[in-house]
Design a protein around this motif. Sequence first.
Motif, short mmCIF file in Angstrom:
data_model
loop_
_atom_site.label_atom_id
_atom_site.label_comp_id
_atom_site.label_asym_id
_atom_site.label_seq_id
_atom_site.Cartn_x
_atom_site.Cartn_y
_atom_site.Cartn_z
N VAL A 1 -34.49 23.71 19.62
CA VAL A 1 -34.22 23.16 18.29
C VAL A 1 -32.75 23.41 17.99
O VAL A 1 -32.28 24.54 18.13
CB VAL A 1 -35.10 23.84 17.22
CG1 VAL A 1 -34.78 23.31 15.84
CG2 VAL A 1 -36.57 23.66 17.55
N GLU B 1 -28.33 20.54 14.37
CA GLU B 1 -28.02 19.15 14.05
C GLU B 1 -29.25 18.27 14.02
O GLU B 1 -29.19 17.10 13.65
CB GLU B 1 -27.02 18.57 15.07
CG GLU B 1 -25.63 19.18 15.01
CD GLU B 1 -25.56 20.53 15.73
OE1 GLU B 1 -26.27 20.71 16.74
OE2 GLU B 1 -24.81 21.40 15.27
N MET B 2 -30.39 18.81 14.40
CA MET B 2 -31.62 18.04 14.47
C MET B 2 -32.09 17.69 13.05
O MET B 2 -32.10 18.54 12.16
CB MET B 2 -32.68 18.89 15.19
CG MET B 2 -33.91 18.16 15.58
SD MET B 2 -35.03 19.23 16.53
CE MET B 2 -34.29 19.11 18.15
N THR B 3 -32.48 16.42 12.89
CA THR B 3 -33.01 16.01 11.58
C THR B 3 -34.47 16.45 11.47
O THR B 3 -35.12 16.79 12.48
CB THR B 3 -32.95 14.48 11.42
OG1 THR B 3 -33.85 13.88 12.37
CG2 THR B 3 -31.54 13.94 11.61
N LEU B 4 -35.00 16.40 10.27
CA LEU B 4 -36.40 16.75 10.07
C LEU B 4 -37.30 15.82 10.87
O LEU B 4 -38.30 16.26 11.45
CB LEU B 4 -36.74 16.70 8.58
CG LEU B 4 -38.16 17.10 8.21
CD1 LEU B 4 -38.48 18.51 8.69
CD2 LEU B 4 -38.35 16.99 6.71
N GLU B 5 -36.94 14.55 10.93
CA GLU B 5 -37.73 13.58 11.67
C GLU B 5 -37.72 13.91 13.17
O GLU B 5 -38.75 13.83 13.84
CB GLU B 5 -37.21 12.17 11.44
CG GLU B 5 -37.46 11.64 10.04
CD GLU B 5 -36.48 12.18 9.00
OE1 GLU B 5 -35.40 12.70 9.36
OE2 GLU B 5 -36.82 12.11 7.81
N GLN B 6 -36.55 14.27 13.71
CA GLN B 6 -36.46 14.64 15.12
C GLN B 6 -37.28 15.91 15.41
O GLN B 6 -37.93 16.00 16.44
CB GLN B 6 -35.00 14.86 15.52
CG GLN B 6 -34.18 13.60 15.54
CD GLN B 6 -32.70 13.88 15.66
OE1 GLN B 6 -32.18 14.85 15.10
NE2 GLN B 6 -32.00 13.02 16.39
N PHE B 7 -37.24 16.85 14.49
CA PHE B 7 -38.02 18.07 14.64
C PHE B 7 -39.52 17.76 14.65
O PHE B 7 -40.27 18.28 15.48
CB PHE B 7 -37.68 19.04 13.51
CG PHE B 7 -38.42 20.33 13.57
CD1 PHE B 7 -38.19 21.24 14.59
CD2 PHE B 7 -39.36 20.65 12.61
CE1 PHE B 7 -38.88 22.45 14.66
CE2 PHE B 7 -40.04 21.86 12.66
CZ PHE B 7 -39.81 22.75 13.69
N ALA B 8 -39.95 16.88 13.76
CA ALA B 8 -41.36 16.49 13.70
C ALA B 8 -41.79 15.83 15.01
O ALA B 8 -42.88 16.11 15.52
CB ALA B 8 -41.60 15.56 12.52
#
Length: 52
Positions: free
Chosen positions: A35, A38-45
């Motif tokens: 993780v 710079e990861m967006t919440l969408e990318q994390f999901a």
Amino acid sequence: MKAATAAAGYRMAVTTQPGRAGADDDPLALPRLRVSGEMTLEQFAVLLTVSN
């Protein structure tokens, strides 16, 4: 390192190897999901829902 980790009393530890942990994995050598800040919440999901 695993022996030293176990001797220190730890029951679980992660490695730097990417991947998902499974029930049969060595609890002192678990892979991990990477993780970044710079990861967006969408990318994390997606990272959490996509199987490797």
